[in-house]
Design a protein around this motif. Structure first.
Motif, PDB file in Angstrom:
ATOM      1  N   ASN A  93       0.817  -1.216   0.000  1.00 37.52           N
ATOM      2  CA  ASN A  93       0.000   0.000   0.000  1.00 37.52           C
ATOM      3  C   ASN A  93       0.851   1.267   0.000  1.00 37.52           C
ATOM      4  OD1 ASN A  93      -2.172  -1.696   0.112  1.00 37.52           O
ATOM      5  ND2 ASN A  93      -2.917  -1.005   2.081  1.00 37.52           N
ATOM      6  N   LEU A  94       1.921   1.271   0.795  1.00 33.75           N
ATOM      7  CA  LEU A  94       2.777   2.451   0.862  1.00 33.75           C
ATOM      8  C   LEU A  94       3.431   2.720  -0.490  1.00 33.75           C
ATOM      9  CD1 LEU A  94       3.553   4.611   2.893  1.00 33.75           C
ATOM     10  CD2 LEU A  94       5.559   3.254   3.472  1.00 33.75           C
ATOM     11  N   LEU A  95       3.854   1.653  -1.166  1.00 34.88           N
ATOM     12  CA  LEU A  95       4.432   1.795  -2.509  1.00 34.88           C
ATOM     13  C   LEU A  95       3.382   2.344  -3.474  1.00 34.88           C
ATOM     14  CD1 LEU A  95       6.736   1.360  -4.544  1.00 34.88           C
ATOM     15  CD2 LEU A  95       5.883  -0.973  -4.847  1.00 34.88           C
ATOM     16  N   MET A  96       2.172   1.779  -3.408  1.00 34.67           N
ATOM     17  CA  MET A  96       1.091   2.269  -4.272  1.00 34.67           C
ATOM     18  C   MET A  96       0.753   3.726  -3.937  1.00 34.67           C
ATOM     19  SD  MET A  96      -1.395  -1.087  -4.438  1.00 34.67           S
ATOM     20  CE  MET A  96      -2.756  -0.196  -5.154  1.00 34.67           C
ATOM     21  N   LEU A  97       0.723   4.041  -2.652  1.00 34.33           N
ATOM     22  CA  LEU A  97       0.449   5.410  -2.199  1.00 34.33           C
ATOM     23  C   LEU A  97       1.469   6.376  -2.803  1.00 34.33           C
ATOM     24  CD1 LEU A  97      -1.437   6.833   0.043  1.00 34.33           C
ATOM     25  CD2 LEU A  97       0.571   6.682   1.484  1.00 34.33           C
ATOM     26  N   TYR A  98       2.732   6.017  -2.710  1.00 31.42           N
ATOM     27  CA  TYR A  98       3.805   6.847  -3.246  1.00 31.42           C
ATOM     28  C   TYR A  98       3.645   7.049  -4.754  1.00 31.42           C
ATOM     29  CZ  TYR A  98       8.411   8.231  -4.886  1.00 31.42           C
ATOM     30  OH  TYR A  98       9.426   8.885  -5.533  1.00 31.42           O
ATOM     31  N   ILE A  99       3.422   5.963  -5.470  1.00 33.97           N
ATOM     32  CA  ILE A  99       3.293   6.051  -6.932  1.00 33.97           C
ATOM     33  C   ILE A  99       2.085   6.909  -7.317  1.00 33.97           C
ATOM     34  CG2 ILE A  99       2.752   4.719  -9.016  1.00 33.97           C
ATOM     35  CD1 ILE A  99       4.466   2.422  -7.738  1.00 33.97           C
ATOM     36  N   LEU A 100       0.955   6.669  -6.664  1.00 35.84           N
ATOM     37  CA  LEU A 100      -0.266   7.409  -7.015  1.00 35.84           C
ATOM     38  C   LEU A 100      -0.188   8.891  -6.646  1.00 35.84           C
ATOM     39  CD1 LEU A 100      -2.927   4.721  -6.038  1.00 35.84           C
ATOM     40  CD2 LEU A 100      -2.199   5.363  -8.335  1.00 35.84           C
ATOM     41  N   VAL A 101       0.502   9.209  -5.540  1.00 39.15           N
ATOM     42  CA  VAL A 101       0.614  10.613  -5.120  1.00 39.15           C
ATOM     43  C   VAL A 101       1.733  11.325  -5.870  1.00 39.15           C
ATOM     44  CG1 VAL A 101       1.215  12.150  -3.191  1.00 39.15           C
ATOM     45  CG2 VAL A 101      -0.399  10.272  -2.835  1.00 39.15           C
ATOM     46  N   GLU A 102       2.924  10.739  -5.861  1.00 38.98           N
ATOM     47  CA  GLU A 102       4.100  11.425  -6.406  1.00 38.98           C
ATOM     48  C   GLU A 102       4.208  11.366  -7.925  1.00 38.98           C
ATOM     49  OE1 GLU A 102       5.918  13.356  -4.545  1.00 38.98           O
ATOM     50  OE2 GLU A 102       5.009  12.696  -2.649  1.00 38.98           O
ATOM     51  N   HIS A 103       3.764  10.281  -8.529  1.00 39.42           N
ATOM     52  CA  HIS A 103       3.934  10.137  -9.974  1.00 39.42           C
ATOM     53  C   HIS A 103       2.657  10.379 -10.775  1.00 39.42           C
ATOM     54  CE1 HIS A 103       8.073   8.893  -9.640  1.00 39.42           C
ATOM     55  NE2 HIS A 103       7.721   8.096  -8.644  1.00 39.42           N
ATOM     56  N   LEU A 104       1.524   9.976 -10.209  1.00 34.72           N
ATOM     57  CA  LEU A 104       0.260  10.192 -10.910  1.00 34.72           C
ATOM     58  C   LEU A 104      -0.487  11.415 -10.390  1.00 34.72           C
ATOM     59  CD1 LEU A 104      -0.962   6.506 -11.300  1.00 34.72           C
ATOM     60  CD2 LEU A 104       0.273   7.925 -12.941  1.00 34.72           C
ATOM     61  N   HIS A 105       0.047  12.030  -9.325  1.00 33.02           N
ATOM     62  CA  HIS A 105      -0.466  13.272  -8.760  1.00 33.02           C
ATOM     63  C   HIS A 105      -1.939  13.201  -8.344  1.00 33.02           C
ATOM     64  CE1 HIS A 105       3.361  14.853  -9.996  1.00 33.02           C
ATOM     65  NE2 HIS A 105       3.118  14.454 -11.230  1.00 33.02           N
ATOM     66  N   LEU A 106      -2.327  12.043  -7.797  1.00 32.01           N
ATOM     67  CA  LEU A 106      -3.678  11.912  -7.267  1.00 32.01           C
ATOM     68  C   LEU A 106      -3.733  12.519  -5.872  1.00 32.01           C
ATOM     69  CD1 LEU A 106      -4.594   8.281  -8.399  1.00 32.01           C
ATOM     70  CD2 LEU A 106      -5.171  10.427  -9.516  1.00 32.01           C
ATOM     71  N   SER A 107      -4.898  12.844  -5.427  1.00 30.80           N
ATOM     72  CA  SER A 107      -5.091  13.490  -4.135  1.00 30.80           C
ATOM     73  C   SER A 107      -4.701  12.570  -2.974  1.00 30.80           C
ATOM     74  CB  SER A 107      -6.559  13.888  -3.975  1.00 30.80           C
ATOM     75  OG  SER A 107      -6.821  14.283  -2.646  1.00 30.80           O
ATOM     76  N   THR A 108      -3.980  13.126  -2.011  1.00 30.81           N
ATOM     77  CA  THR A 108      -3.599  12.362  -0.818  1.00 30.81           C
ATOM     78  C   THR A 108      -4.821  11.988   0.014  1.00 30.81           C
ATOM     79  OG1 THR A 108      -3.237  14.412   0.439  1.00 30.81           O
ATOM     80  CG2 THR A 108      -1.315  13.413  -0.642  1.00 30.81           C
ATOM     81  N   LYS A 109      -5.934  12.610  -0.245  1.00 27.32           N
ATOM     82  CA  LYS A 109      -7.155  12.299   0.499  1.00 27.32           C
ATOM     83  C   LYS A 109      -7.906  11.105  -0.089  1.00 27.32           C
ATOM     84  CE  LYS A 109      -7.660  16.822   2.375  1.00 27.32           C
ATOM     85  NZ  LYS A 109      -7.742  18.182   1.947  1.00 27.32           N
TER      86      LYS A 109
END
Length: 134
Positions: A93-109
């Motif tokens: 999940n943390l890896l997915m969180l990082y990819i989705l936030v930092e690379h795909l720029h999805l909302s942290t919420k």
């Protein structure tokens, strides 16, 4: 999917009562930890907020899965094994969180909700193996 000689299909197996109860308890756990995550975001960065809410969710999940889903007795031995499931899930999940936030720029919420949904089937199977083990 054709049912052969009374054998249940994969869909039937997935939609059994335990799995549905697992989804309900997971929904309660997810809502609780998500609200905690949002509250913690007011004071901490997203990684630390996620970590604290995630660890709290492990305790709630063990209780709900043991008592409500699988109808087993709470056991220290099983409780000590239970976090292994979530430790593996946490790093995924943390890896997915990082990819989705930092690379795909999805909302942290929103990202924590996405990663939880993706890992539901694996978490169910691993939780059942630990909680129902003798």
């Amino acid at each position: 999917m054709k049912v052969e000689s009374g054998r249940p299909t994969l869909l039937t197996k997935l939609l059994n009562r335990e799995f549905l109860k697992f989804v309900v308890s997971g929904g309660i756990n997810t809502l609780t930890t998500y609200l905690m995550y949002l509250l913690l975001l007011l004071f901490l960065n997203y990684s630390l907020s996620y970590t604290v809410s995630y660890v709290s969710g492990i305790f709630l999940s063990y209780y709900l899965n043991t008592v409500f889903v699988f109808k087993e007795k709470i056991s220290i031995k099983k409780f000590l094994k239970f976090p292994i499931v979530y430790l593996i899930q946490y790093f995924i999940n943390l890896l997915m969180l990082y990819i989705l936030v930092e690379h795909l720029h999805l909302s942290t919420k929103i990202v924590p909700l996405i990663v939880v949904v993706v890992t539901i089937p694996v978490t169910f199977v691993l939780s059942k193996l630990i909680i129902k083990s003798k």
